[in-house]
Design a protein around this motif. Structure first.
Motif, PDB file in Angstrom:
ATOM      1  N   VAL A  70       1.620   7.541 -72.518  1.00  0.00           N
ATOM      2  CA  VAL A  70       0.553   7.312 -73.493  1.00  0.00           C
ATOM      3  C   VAL A  70       1.130   7.688 -74.851  1.00  0.00           C
ATOM      4  N   ASP A  71       1.306   6.686 -75.735  1.00  0.00           N
ATOM      5  CA  ASP A  71       2.037   6.944 -76.969  1.00  0.00           C
ATOM      6  C   ASP A  71       1.225   6.780 -78.259  1.00  0.00           C
ATOM      7  N   SER A  72      -0.029   6.382 -78.152  1.00  0.00           N
ATOM      8  CA  SER A  72      -0.840   6.232 -79.362  1.00  0.00           C
ATOM      9  C   SER A  72      -2.270   6.687 -79.086  1.00  0.00           C
ATOM     10  N   PHE A  73      -3.042   6.835 -80.159  1.00  0.00           N
ATOM     11  CA  PHE A  73      -4.438   7.246 -80.012  1.00  0.00           C
ATOM     12  C   PHE A  73      -5.211   6.259 -79.155  1.00  0.00           C
ATOM     13  N   TRP A  74      -5.077   4.959 -79.467  1.00  0.00           N
ATOM     14  CA  TRP A  74      -5.851   3.950 -78.734  1.00  0.00           C
ATOM     15  C   TRP A  74      -5.425   3.855 -77.287  1.00  0.00           C
ATOM     16  N   SER A  75      -4.144   4.036 -77.026  1.00  0.00           N
ATOM     17  CA  SER A  75      -3.678   4.055 -75.645  1.00  0.00           C
ATOM     18  C   SER A  75      -4.290   5.229 -74.885  1.00  0.00           C
ATOM     19  N   LEU A  76      -4.330   6.383 -75.533  1.00  0.00           N
ATOM     20  CA  LEU A  76      -4.958   7.558 -74.929  1.00  0.00           C
ATOM     21  C   LEU A  76      -6.452   7.343 -74.724  1.00  0.00           C
ATOM     22  N   PHE A  77      -7.131   6.782 -75.730  1.00  0.00           N
ATOM     23  CA  PHE A  77      -8.573   6.570 -75.624  1.00  0.00           C
ATOM     24  C   PHE A  77      -8.911   5.584 -74.503  1.00  0.00           C
ATOM     25  N   PHE A  78      -8.173   4.471 -74.416  1.00  0.00           N
ATOM     26  CA  PHE A  78      -8.477   3.488 -73.369  1.00  0.00           C
ATOM     27  C   PHE A  78      -8.112   4.004 -71.982  1.00  0.00           C
ATOM     28  N   THR A  79      -7.110   4.870 -71.900  1.00  0.00           N
ATOM     29  CA  THR A  79      -6.824   5.537 -70.632  1.00  0.00           C
ATOM     30  C   THR A  79      -7.982   6.454 -70.257  1.00  0.00           C
ATOM     31  N   ALA A  80      -8.530   7.159 -71.247  1.00  0.00           N
ATOM     32  CA  ALA A  80      -9.684   8.027 -71.006  1.00  0.00           C
ATOM     33  C   ALA A  80     -10.926   7.212 -70.640  1.00  0.00           C
ATOM     34  N   VAL A  81     -11.097   6.026 -71.221  1.00  0.00           N
ATOM     35  CA  VAL A  81     -12.216   5.143 -70.848  1.00  0.00           C
ATOM     36  C   VAL A  81     -12.080   4.734 -69.378  1.00  0.00           C
ATOM     37  N   TYR A  82     -10.874   4.357 -68.989  1.00  0.00           N
ATOM     38  CA  TYR A  82     -10.632   3.995 -67.592  1.00  0.00           C
ATOM     39  C   TYR A  82     -10.935   5.177 -66.665  1.00  0.00           C
ATOM     40  N   PHE A  83     -10.452   6.362 -67.050  1.00  0.00           N
ATOM     41  CA  PHE A  83     -10.678   7.561 -66.252  1.00  0.00           C
ATOM     42  C   PHE A  83     -12.168   7.886 -66.165  1.00  0.00           C
ATOM     43  N   SER A  84     -12.879   7.770 -67.279  1.00  0.00           N
ATOM     44  CA  SER A  84     -14.325   8.021 -67.286  1.00  0.00           C
ATOM     45  C   SER A  84     -15.059   7.014 -66.410  1.00  0.00           C
ATOM     46  N   THR A  85     -14.628   5.791 -66.440  1.00  0.00           N
ATOM     47  CA  THR A  85     -15.235   4.764 -65.586  1.00  0.00           C
ATOM     48  C   THR A  85     -15.046   5.117 -64.115  1.00  0.00           C
ATOM     49  N   MET A  86     -13.849   5.557 -63.762  1.00  0.00           N
ATOM     50  CA  MET A  86     -13.593   5.955 -62.377  1.00  0.00           C
ATOM     51  C   MET A  86     -14.463   7.146 -61.971  1.00  0.00           C
ATOM     52  N   MET A  87     -14.706   8.054 -62.897  1.00  0.00           N
ATOM     53  CA  MET A  87     -15.518   9.234 -62.581  1.00  0.00           C
ATOM     54  C   MET A  87     -17.005   8.888 -62.472  1.00  0.00           C
ATOM     55  N   LEU A  88     -17.495   7.986 -63.323  1.00  0.00           N
ATOM     56  CA  LEU A  88     -18.925   7.652 -63.316  1.00  0.00           C
ATOM     57  C   LEU A  88     -19.319   6.714 -62.186  1.00  0.00           C
ATOM     58  N   PHE A  89     -18.436   5.772 -61.838  1.00  0.00           N
ATOM     59  CA  PHE A  89     -18.822   4.733 -60.895  1.00  0.00           C
ATOM     60  C   PHE A  89     -18.189   4.859 -59.518  1.00  0.00           C
ATOM     61  N   SER A  90     -17.287   5.797 -59.359  1.00  0.00           N
ATOM     62  CA  SER A  90     -16.715   6.071 -58.045  1.00  0.00           C
ATOM     63  C   SER A  90     -16.231   7.511 -58.071  1.00  0.00           C
ATOM     64  N   VAL A  91     -15.492   7.914 -57.092  1.00  0.00           N
ATOM     65  CA  VAL A  91     -14.937   9.259 -57.104  1.00  0.00           C
ATOM     66  C   VAL A  91     -13.420   9.183 -57.026  1.00  0.00           C
ATOM     67  N   GLY A  92     -12.871   7.987 -57.168  1.00  0.00           N
ATOM     68  CA  GLY A  92     -11.432   7.829 -57.059  1.00  0.00           C
ATOM     69  C   GLY A  92     -10.710   8.241 -58.323  1.00  0.00           C
ATOM     70  N   ASN A  93      -9.689   9.063 -58.175  1.00  0.00           N
ATOM     71  CA  ASN A  93      -8.886   9.465 -59.319  1.00  0.00           C
ATOM     72  C   ASN A  93      -7.678   8.563 -59.483  1.00  0.00           C
ATOM     73  N   GLY A  94      -7.088   8.128 -58.391  1.00  0.00           N
ATOM     74  CA  GLY A  94      -5.961   7.219 -58.471  1.00  0.00           C
ATOM     75  C   GLY A  94      -4.798   7.797 -59.237  1.00  0.00           C
ATOM     76  N   GLU A  95      -4.396   7.128 -60.294  1.00  0.00           N
ATOM     77  CA  GLU A  95      -3.203   7.523 -61.026  1.00  0.00           C
ATOM     78  C   GLU A  95      -3.470   8.509 -62.161  1.00  0.00           C
ATOM     79  N   ILE A  96      -4.710   8.886 -62.376  1.00  0.00           N
ATOM     80  CA  ILE A  96      -5.051   9.885 -63.381  1.00  0.00           C
ATOM     81  C   ILE A  96      -5.710  11.055 -62.659  1.00  0.00           C
ATOM     82  N   ILE A  97      -5.179  12.247 -62.894  1.00  0.00           N
ATOM     83  CA  ILE A  97      -5.652  13.422 -62.168  1.00  0.00           C
ATOM     84  C   ILE A  97      -6.212  14.433 -63.165  1.00  0.00           C
ATOM     85  N   PRO A  98      -7.456  14.891 -62.950  1.00  0.00           N
ATOM     86  CA  PRO A  98      -7.988  15.927 -63.836  1.00  0.00           C
ATOM     87  C   PRO A  98      -7.339  17.282 -63.550  1.00  0.00           C
ATOM     88  N   VAL A  99      -7.076  18.027 -64.608  1.00  0.00           N
ATOM     89  CA  VAL A  99      -6.509  19.366 -64.459  1.00  0.00           C
ATOM     90  C   VAL A  99      -7.252  20.320 -65.389  1.00  0.00           C
TER      91      VAL A  99
END
Length: 133
Positions: A70-99
């Motif tokens: 993740v090399d830019s603000f928008w890349s980080l934000f859209f990765t976080a949007v994807y992660f938030s979507t996974m958290m709200l609509f399923s329970v799968g973490n996949g390739e992003i892991i909360p710590v």
């Protein structure tokens, strides 16, 4: 600046959930108004949690481990949007892991993502007229 944004996002997200839970639902389960209200609330939750993950990451607090670069603000934000979507609509973490603190934020996202639809359905069932039961 990031902490001020974080406070605003938490306030707006809380207001959206409060608005969803205190709005009088139309008697029809599949009304356009009900669908629009639920869609707006989930959109606010999704962008709100994405903003929380983005701001915490930019403030130097590790909240998620991403396998790709993740090399830019928008890349980080859209990765976080994807992660938030996974958290709200399923329970799968996949390739992003909360710590760390991210685990608690994820638990809150998962809780809201699963409890809000149940609350809406129960409210619609409870508010049906006796004739519809």
């Amino acid at each position: 600046m990031g902490w001020a944004i974080l406070c605003c996002v938490v306030f707006i997200t809380g207001y959206a959930v409060k608005r969803l839970l205190t709005t009088a639902w139309e008697g029809h389960a599949f009304s356009l108004k009900n669908f629009f209200l639920l869609t707006v609330t989930y959109s606010v939750l999704l962008t709100g949690f994405a903003t929380v993950f983005t701001v915490l990451t930019m403030e130097g607090i590790e909240v998620m481990v991403v396998q790709e670069q993740v090399d830019s603000f928008w890349s980080l934000f859209f990765t976080a949007v994807y992660f938030s979507t996974m958290m709200l609509f399923s329970v799968g973490n996949g390739e992003i892991i909360p710590v760390g603190l991210g685990r608690w934020v994820s638990i809150l996202a998962i809780f809201l993502g699963h409890v809000l639809p149940v609350t809406v359905v129960w409210t619609l069932i409870y508010n049906r007229s006796p004739r519809e039961r």
